[in-house]
Motif scaffolding. Sequence first.
Motif, PDB file in Angstrom:
ATOM      1  N   UNK A  92      -6.593   8.371  72.282  1.00  0.00           N
ATOM      2  CA  UNK A  92      -6.723   9.274  71.133  1.00  0.00           C
ATOM      3  C   UNK A  92      -5.826  10.504  71.301  1.00  0.00           C
ATOM      4  N   UNK A  93      -5.746  11.019  72.511  1.00  0.00           N
ATOM      5  CA  UNK A  93      -4.902  12.190  72.743  1.00  0.00           C
ATOM      6  C   UNK A  93      -3.420  11.845  72.620  1.00  0.00           C
ATOM      7  N   UNK A  94      -3.042  10.660  73.077  1.00  0.00           N
ATOM      8  CA  UNK A  94      -1.649  10.230  72.927  1.00  0.00           C
ATOM      9  C   UNK A  94      -1.287  10.141  71.449  1.00  0.00           C
ATOM     10  N   UNK A  95      -2.205   9.600  70.658  1.00  0.00           N
ATOM     11  CA  UNK A  95      -1.960   9.498  69.213  1.00  0.00           C
ATOM     12  C   UNK A  95      -1.883  10.885  68.576  1.00  0.00           C
ATOM     13  N   UNK A  96      -2.771  11.794  68.993  1.00  0.00           N
ATOM     14  CA  UNK A  96      -2.767  13.154  68.444  1.00  0.00           C
ATOM     15  C   UNK A  96      -1.469  13.883  68.791  1.00  0.00           C
TER      16      UNK A  96
END
Length: 466
Positions: A23-27
């Motif tokens: 999720x953080x990579x996507x954000x």
Amino acid sequence: MKRCEAAMPPRRTHPVANRALAALIEQAAWTHAALARHVNAAAAASGDPLHYDRSAVGHWLTGTVPRPEGVVAVLEAFRRRLGRPDLAAAHLGWPDPGAGPPDDPWHGDPVARLATLGEDDLLNRRAVLTAGTFTLAALSSLAAGTRVPAAAKVAAGVAARITSGGRAPARAGAADVTRIRAATAGFADLDDQYGGGHARAAVAAYLAREVTPLLHGTTGRRRPDLFGAAGELSYLAAYMAMDAGANALAQRYYISAVRLADEAGDLVSRATALRSMAVQAAELGHDEEALALAEAAASALGGHGPPRTQAWVTGMRAEAHAAAGTRHDALSLLHRTETQLERADSRPEPEWTGNYRRESLEHQIGLTLTRLGDHAGAARHFAASMNARRPVERRTRTLIGLRAAHAFLRAGDVERAAVTVLGLSEDVRLVASARVRGELRALRTAWQPYRKSALVAEADRAVRGA
């Protein structure tokens, strides 16, 4: 059809186990390769390079946890990208790397922190790196104008410190202050002749084992002088660590220098340390933080202090404003710097931290013009600064000379760039400086298209392997 299938990304053979990291990579809008590059950059700033690639990120997503220094570097990369200094390992789906809760170097006993920092540096403990890479979070209180705890609050804990570490307190006097300042000046001369990578262990040992024990036991009228002298030595340790590429360590030493200056009630030393923190932030590409630190240094002076120190701080403000894109402010501040320096009609102060001269201003003008894209003008000022340097300033002369060569190259004067490097080739080999090596690598990369030039080829051979 086969071509279309070949163009598709490979199918994942293992499911994503770490949803929080995904999720953080996507954000962050990063590819796996981009995340790896930013993690490596954050680690390199601490002086402990890592070499992750996109496959490592793939392993993290399927459940692998990197070693502690890797966790710290990943955290710092995401903090910078997302502007979230509160991020912890748990937000990435990982256990705490063992460094404990986020450490705030601006609080706690400054003497105990300095003693631990010096010992960790001397013994090359990994704890000094996993305590945090160079981190923007450590600068957030300064950017907000926050001051460290008042000296009176810290002094209340003196009695508890006196027997720390099992050592008997040593009451310092004027002679101790004189010796510390003489040692600092001697170490500074070695630094400028041979670079921050030389004699750093000796500085750490002297700071941790000779100076901090005196800080534990001294009260009364000698206390401000002693803390001021210790702050100057911490400042030098910071500068040497930065020059050696250990930027996380340098940041901690700089913060200690600020805190010791506050203990001594010395606003000039506080401004000096903040100004050099701005230099560090600028060299690492953190332009917004560099500007905040430069302004904090000016605020510490409040329009007072020696004209040379005011000029030194104003010059850094000019460079920081140039990096921020405010050209008019940058040029106006350069003009003010020159005026302030002209008013300093006495010889440079004997203290090594106050030795701001015309050649220093020439270097600052070169840095500011580089930020503004005037490479021909920058080259002239860099060259003037380089040529005016004294023999004892070998590292500084070499660093500025390489910057001059790069500016000449950017301005299209290839021959002048090569001749400048040829004149520096012997000194480049004598200096142990990560900053010098970084400038040299950047220059050698930039002149690759001109390698057919006999002069460029000769200069490249002269510094190969340096």
